[in-house]
Design a protein around this motif. Structure first.
Motif, PDB file in Angstrom:
ATOM      1  N   VAL A  98       0.858  -1.183   0.000  1.00  0.00           N
ATOM      2  CA  VAL A  98       0.000   0.000   0.000  1.00  0.00           C
ATOM      3  C   VAL A  98       0.894   1.232   0.000  1.00  0.00           C
ATOM      4  CG1 VAL A  98      -1.872   1.203   1.153  1.00  0.00           C
ATOM      5  CG2 VAL A  98      -1.677  -1.287   1.367  1.00  0.00           C
ATOM      6  N   CYS A  99       0.670   2.097  -0.975  1.00  0.00           N
ATOM      7  CA  CYS A  99       1.553   3.252  -1.127  1.00  0.00           C
ATOM      8  C   CYS A  99       1.307   4.282  -0.038  1.00  0.00           C
ATOM      9  CB  CYS A  99       1.348   3.903  -2.490  1.00  0.00           C
ATOM     10  SG  CYS A  99       2.402   5.344  -2.686  1.00  0.00           S
ATOM     11  N   ARG A 100       2.396   4.783   0.531  1.00  0.00           N
ATOM     12  CA  ARG A 100       2.279   5.811   1.565  1.00  0.00           C
ATOM     13  C   ARG A 100       3.025   7.084   1.149  1.00  0.00           C
ATOM     14  NH1 ARG A 100       6.522   3.729   6.269  1.00  0.00           N
ATOM     15  NH2 ARG A 100       8.378   3.958   4.988  1.00  0.00           N
ATOM     16  N   ILE A 102       3.907  10.604  -1.207  1.00  0.00           N
ATOM     17  CA  ILE A 102       3.213  11.884  -1.082  1.00  0.00           C
ATOM     18  C   ILE A 102       1.886  11.961  -1.838  1.00  0.00           C
ATOM     19  CG2 ILE A 102       4.576  13.042  -2.900  1.00  0.00           C
ATOM     20  CD1 ILE A 102       3.351  14.593   0.404  1.00  0.00           C
ATOM     21  N   SER A 103       1.844  11.549  -3.108  1.00  0.00           N
ATOM     22  CA  SER A 103       0.611  11.751  -3.870  1.00  0.00           C
ATOM     23  C   SER A 103      -0.517  10.904  -3.303  1.00  0.00           C
ATOM     24  CB  SER A 103       0.823  11.408  -5.347  1.00  0.00           C
ATOM     25  OG  SER A 103       1.884  12.171  -5.862  1.00  0.00           O
ATOM     26  N   CYS A 104      -0.189   9.699  -2.851  1.00  0.00           N
ATOM     27  CA  CYS A 104      -1.212   8.852  -2.240  1.00  0.00           C
ATOM     28  C   CYS A 104      -1.578   9.373  -0.851  1.00  0.00           C
ATOM     29  CB  CYS A 104      -0.738   7.411  -2.166  1.00  0.00           C
ATOM     30  SG  CYS A 104      -0.728   6.612  -3.785  1.00  0.00           S
ATOM     31  N   ALA A 105      -0.567   9.788  -0.094  1.00  0.00           N
ATOM     32  CA  ALA A 105      -0.839  10.295   1.251  1.00  0.00           C
ATOM     33  C   ALA A 105      -1.794  11.486   1.185  1.00  0.00           C
ATOM     34  CB  ALA A 105       0.468  10.691   1.941  1.00  0.00           C
ATOM     35  N   GLU A 139       6.716   2.625  -0.781  1.00  0.00           N
ATOM     36  CA  GLU A 139       6.943   3.975  -1.298  1.00  0.00           C
ATOM     37  C   GLU A 139       6.379   4.009  -2.716  1.00  0.00           C
ATOM     38  OE1 GLU A 139       7.549   6.031   0.813  1.00  0.00           O
ATOM     39  OE2 GLU A 139       8.682   5.031   2.393  1.00  0.00           O
ATOM     40  N   CYS A 140       6.272   5.215  -3.254  1.00  0.00           N
ATOM     41  CA  CYS A 140       5.576   5.480  -4.525  1.00  0.00           C
ATOM     42  C   CYS A 140       5.614   4.296  -5.498  1.00  0.00           C
ATOM     43  CB  CYS A 140       6.170   6.710  -5.200  1.00  0.00           C
ATOM     44  SG  CYS A 140       5.343   7.128  -6.751  1.00  0.00           S
ATOM     45  N   LEU A 141       4.441   3.857  -5.895  1.00  0.00           N
ATOM     46  CA  LEU A 141       4.309   2.714  -6.802  1.00  0.00           C
ATOM     47  C   LEU A 141       4.310   3.156  -8.263  1.00  0.00           C
ATOM     48  CD1 LEU A 141       1.487   0.853  -4.836  1.00  0.00           C
ATOM     49  CD2 LEU A 141       3.873   0.131  -4.994  1.00  0.00           C
ATOM     50  N   GLY A 142       4.513   4.451  -8.505  1.00  0.00           N
ATOM     51  CA  GLY A 142       4.508   4.925  -9.882  1.00  0.00           C
ATOM     52  C   GLY A 142       3.126   4.855 -10.502  1.00  0.00           C
ATOM     53  N   ALA A 143       2.118   5.022  -9.679  1.00  0.00           N
ATOM     54  CA  ALA A 143       0.741   5.014 -10.165  1.00  0.00           C
ATOM     55  C   ALA A 143      -0.022   6.129  -9.469  1.00  0.00           C
ATOM     56  CB  ALA A 143       0.096   3.663  -9.909  1.00  0.00           C
ATOM     57  N   CYS A 144       0.645   7.264  -9.307  1.00  0.00           N
ATOM     58  CA  CYS A 144       0.094   8.388  -8.542  1.00  0.00           C
ATOM     59  C   CYS A 144      -1.148   8.961  -9.215  1.00  0.00           C
ATOM     60  CB  CYS A 144       1.134   9.478  -8.390  1.00  0.00           C
ATOM     61  SG  CYS A 144       2.822   8.873  -8.330  1.00  0.00           S
ATOM     62  N   ASP A 145      -1.324   8.661 -10.518  1.00  0.00           N
ATOM     63  CA  ASP A 145      -2.542   9.121 -11.198  1.00  0.00           C
ATOM     64  C   ASP A 145      -3.758   8.364 -10.681  1.00  0.00           C
ATOM     65  OD1 ASP A 145      -1.127   7.009 -12.362  1.00  0.00           O
ATOM     66  OD2 ASP A 145      -1.784   7.416 -14.401  1.00  0.00           O
ATOM     67  N   PRO A 148      -5.390   7.058  -3.963  1.00  0.00           N
ATOM     68  CA  PRO A 148      -4.410   6.171  -3.326  1.00  0.00           C
ATOM     69  C   PRO A 148      -4.488   4.774  -3.925  1.00  0.00           C
ATOM     70  CG  PRO A 148      -6.315   6.447  -1.899  1.00  0.00           C
ATOM     71  CD  PRO A 148      -6.576   7.276  -3.124  1.00  0.00           C
ATOM     72  N   CYS A 149      -3.332   4.138  -4.034  1.00  0.00           N
ATOM     73  CA  CYS A 149      -3.318   2.859  -4.724  1.00  0.00           C
ATOM     74  C   CYS A 149      -2.492   1.816  -3.994  1.00  0.00           C
ATOM     75  CB  CYS A 149      -2.820   3.042  -6.157  1.00  0.00           C
ATOM     76  SG  CYS A 149      -1.158   3.668  -6.247  1.00  0.00           S
ATOM     77  N   MET A 150      -2.588   0.604  -4.483  1.00  0.00           N
ATOM     78  CA  MET A 150      -1.948  -0.548  -3.845  1.00  0.00           C
ATOM     79  C   MET A 150      -1.641  -1.565  -4.927  1.00  0.00           C
ATOM     80  SD  MET A 150      -3.945  -3.071  -1.214  1.00  0.00           S
ATOM     81  CE  MET A 150      -5.371  -3.440  -2.216  1.00  0.00           C
TER      82      MET A 150
END
Ligand SMILES: Cc1cc2nc3c(=O)[nH]c(=O)nc-3n(C[C@H](O)[C@H](O)[C@H](O)COP(=O)(O)O)c2cc1C
Ligand code: SF4
Ligand code: FES
Lengths: 180, 451
Positions: A98-100, A102-105, A139-145, A148-150
């Motif tokens: 689970v991404c934590r 900045i963009s997901c946070a 950390e960032c999963l490269g799917a900030c678009d 929040p993602c996982m």
């Protein structure tokens, strides 16, 4: 040395407990022509073991080292750097990150992580008792678009909400229950 | 709003756009065929040099110039490493290129390998991109079957093998020498430079490391020409002989508090405000931006008043940011505490520091501990001085570390404290009314999940 006794010698007892299967060894060797050194096969080999077993126990590290002509410490040194390969016990049937970052946070990623862990009854990094699910902060999963993602296994779960997070945990549990 | 027909993203939304057939129907691989027949490697270097292309991976180094650093007449092998580790928070354009148009990337790789005389290329892909892996592997298989990769490409004398190599979830593998060490099967500890990879890189051979988007640009320059590329973007500043200009289209990643997050192609030099209000549909929920990350979290922060900054290679630096970085624009709305932002940033770098250099290892961990303390209501004004001091002392710019991760960790700290000092002071005074002026040493709180 010829042996006439029927008791198993310690050597053969170890050799029957090999972790690397012939299939794993074949997969690793198939990659060998790609690299000018055997050592470069370290990460591919660890991935092959981890894909099959969901962890890389110390015995496997020793066997990978033997296969690649390295000291076990060299393989362990690399492995431990990445903090990616579990060593004590296999990860859950579904391993979720689970991404934590900045963009997901900014869009509730940390709450989603909390929520998933609470629903599953585990701490971040933990595995459910039924072995269905491991949840780790990423950390960032490269799917900030899609924040929040996982990432769960190979599936990217986009724009998570508390509801979809709960459904995800339920599904992961149900899959394990129905297959055992 | 600046609009232009997407080129790098032309396959996005096209059914089967990732297939060889679709790529060919758009004109793909014809330039490669022509160049392999008619041109020498040095011609390709000259083409890329003339285009003014600068690397898209973060540092903005001129690509053609980098290639000329390879030794002449080297007996080989020379290696090409394609950096697809893409882990800078906020960044996802490489993912889109690999998933939606893998052949564009592969054509760029073949052209770049031809130019640099590399006969083996490794594409180092972060673990978190399984979909990219599958798309790339399928495209590589198609390319081999079509004679575009392998021995004697298209019947000529040039041969190239392209292999995918999977990472294991570590940000530092994106740093080019960390990537090289990781590929060699070791911990991804960045190397002390010199020697630079062009002289001694992968397996101690001359090596070029380039980003995925850089490869896509090479393919488009070969297809559309230097004049096309140079007609887009911001020309070199005639009063600054050291400015190579910012030419070409760029993939901007918009995320955070915008209405329409996504990857958008725009000419280099579009302003942050144009991007957010045009492509992004504005700050979400009709709110105002408090701060905007201009190019990945390492670059620092723009304030709302600085949003008209052009996002070219020179722009963000003029307002105190580290640079354009990966052009990942993250919008932070005015309901967010800047303390929380900085905590998130410090946690990221404390987690990702490889631990080789003391200033980086200790500085990132210490700054995280301080932010934890401030958020726990135990902050002191003195902590802001300490944070600023850490920000000013760790990094390649002050000369205290091996790689740029520490600079990337320092910039958000420096920018946040400089540009939002009042907010930090208010937070500390309100949350710690009895202790904010204390200056003696304090005990650290236990930190979860940083290492
Ligand atoms: C800490 C750190 C992380 C980096 N991560 C990446 C990355 O994920 N992808 C990338 O292309 N470049 C990354 N870079 C930049 C590379 O070191 C290198 O400059 C780049 O790959 C060169 O490619 P280019 O010239 O095509 O931009 C990183 C640099 C640093 C210091
Ligand atoms: S600056 Fe940080 S990440 Fe880079 S080599 Fe030094 S310790 Fe590692
Ligand atoms: S910040 Fe979560 S995917 Fe990028």
């Amino acid at each position: 040395m010829t042996s006439t006794t029927s008791t198993t010698s310690p050597i053969s007892a170890i050799s029957t407990r090999r972790i690397l299967t012939p299939e794993m060894v074949a997969k690793i060797e198939a990659l060998a022509p790609r690299y000018p050194t055997r050592r470069a096969l370290t990460l591919p080999a660890l991935h092959i073991v981890n894909d099959a077993l969901a962890y890389v126990p110390l015995e496997a590290v020793v066997e990978v080292a033997q296969l690649l002509g390295l000291a076990p410490a060299e393989v362990q040194d690399t492995l431990s750097f990445y903090a990616f390969f579990p060593q004590d016990k296999p990860a859950g049937r579904t391993r979720a990150w689970v991404c934590r970052s900045i963009s997901c946070a900014l869009r509730g990623g940390e709450q989603v992580l909390d929520h998933i862990c609470r629903t599953a009854g585990i701490e971040p990094g933990g595995t459910t008792a039924d072995g269905a699910l491991t949840v780790e902060p990423a950390e960032c999963l490269g799917a900030c678009d899609f924040a929040p993602c996982m990432l769960a296994g190979k599936t990217l779960h986009k724009n998570l909400t508390p509801e979809s997070a709960e459904a995800f945990v339920r599904d992961a549990r149900a899959r394990t229950a129905s297959s055992s | 709003m600046v609009t232009s027909q997407p080129v790098l993203l032309e396959a996005v939304g096209v059914p089967d756009g990732h297939s060889l057939q679709s790529y060919r129907s758009r004109g793909g691989y014809a330039p490669l065929e022509r160049i392999l027949k008619e041109k020498q490697p040095v011609d390709v270097i000259d083409l890329v040099k003339a285009s003014g292309l600068r690397g898209r991976g973060g540092a903005g180094f001129p690509t053609g110039l980098k290639w000329t650093f390879l030794p002449k007449d080297h007996p080989g092998p020379i290696y090409l490493c394609i950096n697809a580790d893409e882990s800078e928070p906020g960044t996802f354009n490489n993912r889109i290129l690999m998933e939606d148009d893998p052949h564009q990337v592969i054509e760029g790789i073949i052209l770049s390998a031809y130019a640099t005389r590399a006969t083996t290329a490794y594409l180092y892909l972060r673990y978190e991109y399984p979909q990219s892996w599958d798309r790339l592997q399928a495209a590589i298989d198609e390319a081999y079957a079509a004679g575009l990769l392998g021995k004697n490409i298209l019947g000529g004398s040039f041969s190239l093998d392209l292999y995918l190599h999977r990472g294991a979830a570590a940000y530092i593998c994106g740093e080019e020498t960390g990537l090289i060490e990781s590929l060699e099967g070791k911990r991804a500890w960045p190397r002390i430079k010199p020697p630079f990879p062009a002289i001694e890189g992968l397996f101690r051979k001359p090596t070029v490391v380039n980003n995925i988007e850089t490869m896509a640009c090479v393919a488009q320059i070969a297809r559309r020409g230097v004049d096309w590329f140079r007609s887009i973007g911001v020309p070199a500043d005639p009063n600054n002989p050291r400015d190579p200009g910012s030419y070409g289209p760029k993939l901007y990643c918009l995320s955070g508090h915008v209405e329409r997050p996504g990857c958008y192609e725009a000419p280099l030099g579009i302003t942050a405000r144009q991007l957010i209000e045009g492509q992004g549909g504005g700050v979400w929920k009709g709110r105002k931006a408090k701060a905007v990350i201009p190019g990945g979290i390492s670059m620092g922060l723009l304030t709302e008043a600085e949003l008209d900054t052009p996002l070219d290679f020179a722009g963000p630096g003029k307002v105190g940011c580290l640079g354009l970085g990966t052009a990942a624009v993250v919008v932070i709305d005015d309901t967010v505490s800047i303390v929380d932002f900085l905590h998130n940033s410090c946690r990221f770098f404390a987690h990702e520091s490889c631990g080789q250099c003391t200033p980086c290892r200790e500085g990132t961990a210490w700054s995280l501990r301080m932010l934890e303390r401030i958020r726990a209501g135990k902050g002191r004004l003195k902590d802001l001085e300490l944070l600023a001091e850490i920000g000013n002392t760790m990094g390649m710019m002050p000369g205290s570390t091996i790689c740029g991760l520490a600079d990337g960790a320092a910039w958000p700290i420096k920018n946040a404290i400089k540009k939002f000092r009042g907010e930090f002071e208010d937070y500390i005074k309100h949350s710690n009314p009895n202790g904010w002026m204390v200056t003696d040493a304090v005990r650290a709180l236990p930190v979860i999940n940083g290492h």
